[in-house]
Design a protein around this motif. Structure first.
Motif, short mmCIF file in Angstrom:
data_model
loop_
_atom_site.label_atom_id
_atom_site.label_comp_id
_atom_site.label_asym_id
_atom_site.label_seq_id
_atom_site.Cartn_x
_atom_site.Cartn_y
_atom_site.Cartn_z
N MET A 128 13.76 0.42 5.83
CA MET A 128 13.76 -0.97 5.39
C MET A 128 12.93 -1.87 6.31
O MET A 128 13.42 -2.83 6.88
CB MET A 128 15.19 -1.49 5.29
CG MET A 128 15.98 -1.39 6.57
SD MET A 128 17.67 -1.99 6.39
CE MET A 128 18.54 -0.48 6.08
N PRO A 129 11.64 -1.58 6.47
CA PRO A 129 10.83 -2.38 7.40
C PRO A 129 10.66 -3.83 6.94
O PRO A 129 10.38 -4.70 7.76
CB PRO A 129 9.50 -1.65 7.42
CG PRO A 129 9.42 -0.97 6.10
CD PRO A 129 10.85 -0.57 5.80
N PHE A 130 10.84 -4.09 5.65
CA PHE A 130 10.69 -5.45 5.13
C PHE A 130 12.03 -6.00 4.65
O PHE A 130 12.07 -6.93 3.86
CB PHE A 130 9.69 -5.45 3.97
CG PHE A 130 8.31 -5.05 4.37
CD1 PHE A 130 7.46 -5.94 4.99
CD2 PHE A 130 7.85 -3.76 4.16
CE1 PHE A 130 6.18 -5.58 5.37
CE2 PHE A 130 6.57 -3.37 4.53
CZ PHE A 130 5.73 -4.29 5.13
N SER A 131 13.13 -5.40 5.10
CA SER A 131 14.47 -5.73 4.65
C SER A 131 14.64 -5.22 3.21
O SER A 131 13.76 -4.60 2.65
CB SER A 131 14.74 -7.23 4.76
OG SER A 131 16.09 -7.51 4.47
N LEU A 132 15.80 -5.47 2.65
CA LEU A 132 16.10 -5.02 1.29
C LEU A 132 16.82 -6.12 0.53
O LEU A 132 17.32 -7.07 1.11
CB LEU A 132 17.01 -3.78 1.34
CG LEU A 132 16.44 -2.52 1.98
CD1 LEU A 132 17.53 -1.47 2.14
CD2 LEU A 132 15.30 -1.96 1.16
N GLY A 133 16.88 -5.98 -0.76
CA GLY A 133 17.67 -6.89 -1.58
C GLY A 133 16.95 -8.17 -1.93
O GLY A 133 15.74 -8.31 -1.78
N VAL A 155 9.06 -11.65 1.28
CA VAL A 155 8.26 -12.05 0.12
C VAL A 155 6.79 -11.65 0.27
O VAL A 155 6.07 -11.56 -0.71
CB VAL A 155 8.37 -13.57 -0.16
CG1 VAL A 155 9.78 -13.93 -0.55
CG2 VAL A 155 7.92 -14.39 1.04
N GLY A 156 6.36 -11.38 1.49
CA GLY A 156 4.96 -11.02 1.71
C GLY A 156 4.71 -9.54 1.89
O GLY A 156 3.63 -9.13 2.32
N GLN A 157 5.70 -8.70 1.55
CA GLN A 157 5.55 -7.28 1.84
C GLN A 157 4.41 -6.61 1.09
O GLN A 157 3.76 -5.72 1.62
CB GLN A 157 6.85 -6.53 1.66
CG GLN A 157 7.33 -6.38 0.24
CD GLN A 157 8.63 -5.61 0.17
OE1 GLN A 157 8.68 -4.44 0.56
NE2 GLN A 157 9.68 -6.25 -0.30
N SER A 158 4.12 -7.02 -0.13
CA SER A 158 3.01 -6.42 -0.87
C SER A 158 1.68 -6.72 -0.19
O SER A 158 0.84 -5.83 -0.02
CB SER A 158 2.98 -6.92 -2.31
OG SER A 158 4.13 -6.49 -2.99
#
Length: 198
Positions: free
Chosen positions: A168-173, A178-181
């Motif tokens: 979960m490097p960008f958190s989950l849920g 919001v900027g993971q892409s």
């Protein structure tokens, strides 16, 4: 261009990403909005650069991984092709696992959570309590990853469900990054180009 469209009245200066967030009705509070704006600004350049640097550091320590990647991209001429290889995806995923962008994430509990643990008596985490999820500890847990402190992209060839769920490097849920892409695209492109040519 966008500026020409604004001059012609086809697009508005109100169409910037920050303005869209500012005017969004999807947020429950101004505090949530401000948190997303701050996250976008800090994530834009701090965390992406951090990730790229750590991945390149790990590759420099293990040149055989770079050679494996270069062998996989032989015959490919486009950096977009390089960035989409399985080998590069594993290289990036392992870098994000070992060097977490955010070592922990804080969340407010939305309802009472009742739990049991074999070493602890029954417990309740009350609604409104702030909890921290230590992603760094989860990413380096031997419960989910063999030799968790070792940079090993091959662990992502056929990962277990537990390893995937713990990643979960960008958190989950609902409140994930919001900027993971954008961050993923930037990291993959930069590492693809640098690992291929330097």
């Amino acid at each position: 261009s966008y500026r020409e469209k604004v001059k012609l009245g086809v697009a508005s200066g109100e169409d910037t990403f920050i303005k869209l967030l500012e005017n969004s009705r999807a947020y429950k509070s101004e505090k949530e909005k401000i948190a997303d704006v701050m996250l976008m600004i800090s994530a834009s350049y701090n965390s992406t650069g951090h990730s790229i640097a750590w991945i390149l550091y790990e590759l420099a320590k293990q040149p055989h991984i770079i050679e494996s990647y270069r062998n996989e991209i032989k015959g490919m001429t486009d950096v977009h092709e390089w960035a989409n290889t399985d080998c590069l995806r594993r290289i990036v995923r392992e870098g994000l696992r070992l060097h977490a962008l955010f070592p922990h994430v804080a969340r407010e509990v939305g309802r009472d959570i009742h739990g049991k643990h074999d070493k602890v008596r029954d417990f309740i985490i009350p609604k409104g309590m702030m909890v921290k999820i230590h992603t760094d500890a989860i990413h380096r847990s031997p419960e989910y990853y063999d030799n968790p402190d070792v940079y090993d992209p091959s662990r992502w060839i056929n990962p277990s469900k537990e390893a995937m769920d713990a990643f979960m490097p960008f958190s989950l849920g609902r409140r994930n990054c919001v900027g993971q892409s954008l961050a993923n695209a930037e990291i993959h492109m930069a590492v693809a180009k640098l690992a291929a040519e330097y």
